[in-house]
Design an enzyme around this catalytic site. Structure first.
Site, mmCIF file in Angstrom:
data_model
loop_
_atom_site.group_PDB
_atom_site.id
_atom_site.type_symbol
_atom_site.label_atom_id
_atom_site.label_comp_id
_atom_site.label_asym_id
_atom_site.label_seq_id
_atom_site.Cartn_x
_atom_site.Cartn_y
_atom_site.Cartn_z
ATOM 1 N N VAL A 285 0.903 -1.148 0.000
ATOM 2 C CA VAL A 285 0.000 0.000 0.000
ATOM 3 C C VAL A 285 0.945 1.200 0.000
ATOM 4 C CG1 VAL A 285 -1.816 1.240 1.231
ATOM 5 C CG2 VAL A 285 -1.817 -1.268 1.207
ATOM 6 N N PRO A 286 1.205 1.751 -1.179
ATOM 7 C CA PRO A 286 2.381 2.592 -1.411
ATOM 8 C C PRO A 286 2.330 4.011 -0.835
ATOM 9 C CG PRO A 286 1.079 2.490 -3.399
ATOM 10 C CD PRO A 286 0.423 1.569 -2.402
ATOM 11 N N CYS A 287 2.340 4.102 0.483
ATOM 12 C CA CYS A 287 2.349 5.429 1.118
ATOM 13 C C CYS A 287 3.672 6.158 0.867
ATOM 14 C CB CYS A 287 2.049 5.310 2.605
ATOM 15 S SG CYS A 287 3.105 4.191 3.511
ATOM 16 N N HIS A 288 4.708 5.427 0.450
ATOM 17 C CA HIS A 288 5.981 6.088 0.136
ATOM 18 C C HIS A 288 5.857 6.997 -1.082
ATOM 19 C CE1 HIS A 288 6.007 2.346 -2.267
ATOM 20 N NE2 HIS A 288 6.724 3.041 -3.140
ATOM 21 N N ARG A 289 4.797 6.857 -1.847
ATOM 22 C CA ARG A 289 4.591 7.682 -3.043
ATOM 23 C C ARG A 289 3.921 9.010 -2.737
ATOM 24 N NH1 ARG A 289 2.362 2.607 -6.503
ATOM 25 N NH2 ARG A 289 4.331 1.449 -6.545
#
Length: 186
Positions: free
Chosen positions: A140-144
């Site tokens: 769940v790409p919260c780094h984006r």
């Protein structure tokens, strides 16, 4: 917030190159991806609040499909994740986490963008809090999600991990070296 209080929680330690990441799944899907090179207590501390009465079982085989997808991501051959998720949170958190999954690989959006996407434009700070509570890093790409001014902002796994993930995606998208590489090597 929905809490699971009974049942089984499966976990393993994914080790790939310089990545050591604890992952966990319920019988319904992947529920936790930890920070890079953090101790097992990061996982147990998180789980105490969400799965307080669950039985813990280390099961490398049960977690293999999730681990394989993460390794493929680290190798640059996977841009999205297909395994089921079992993330639990408030309706607002779930809306934010679902919005994160729509950010294309190798691209970024701001907290304001996410707030607009979930139709809560004034909830930028709450969006940030929900992103910080994301239990399934990487998949769940919260780094984006970055600051509106383009700055790398907080990340549960630390700014170094966020930068490494963004760099990996940038390198896959632009093998000759992308914008992030140029910015970090000046």
């Amino acid at each position: 917030m929905k809490n699971s209080t009974t049942g089984l929680l499966y976990w393993t330690l994914l080790q790939y190159e310089d990545w050591n990441v604890h992952i966990a799944a319920s019988s319904n899907g992947l529920c936790y991806v930890g920070s890079r090179n953090q101790p097992f207590t990061e996982l147990t501390d998180w789980a105490k609040a969400r799965f307080p009465a669950c039985t813990w079982i280390r099961d490398d085989e049960k977690l293999r499909p999730y681990a394989e997808e993460l390794v493929e991501y680290f190798q640059g051959s996977r841009t999205s994740f297909t395994g089921p998720f079992d993330y639990q949170g408030t309706p607002f958190q779930l809306a934010v986490w679902n919005a994160l999954c729509s950010i294309p690989y190798g691209q970024t959006q701001s907290y304001s963008d996410i707030a607009e996407q979930i139709k809560k434009p004034a909830a930028v700070r709450a969006v940030g809090a929900a992103i910080g509570a994301n239990p399934v890093l990487i998949a769940v790409p919260c780094h984006r999600v970055i600051g509106k001014n383009g700055a790398l902002t907080g990340y549960r796994g630390g700014i170094a991990m966020k930068e490494k993930l963004l760099q990996l995606e940038d390198d896959v998208r632009r093998p000759e070296g992308g914008i992030l590489r140029a910015a970090t090597t000046r």
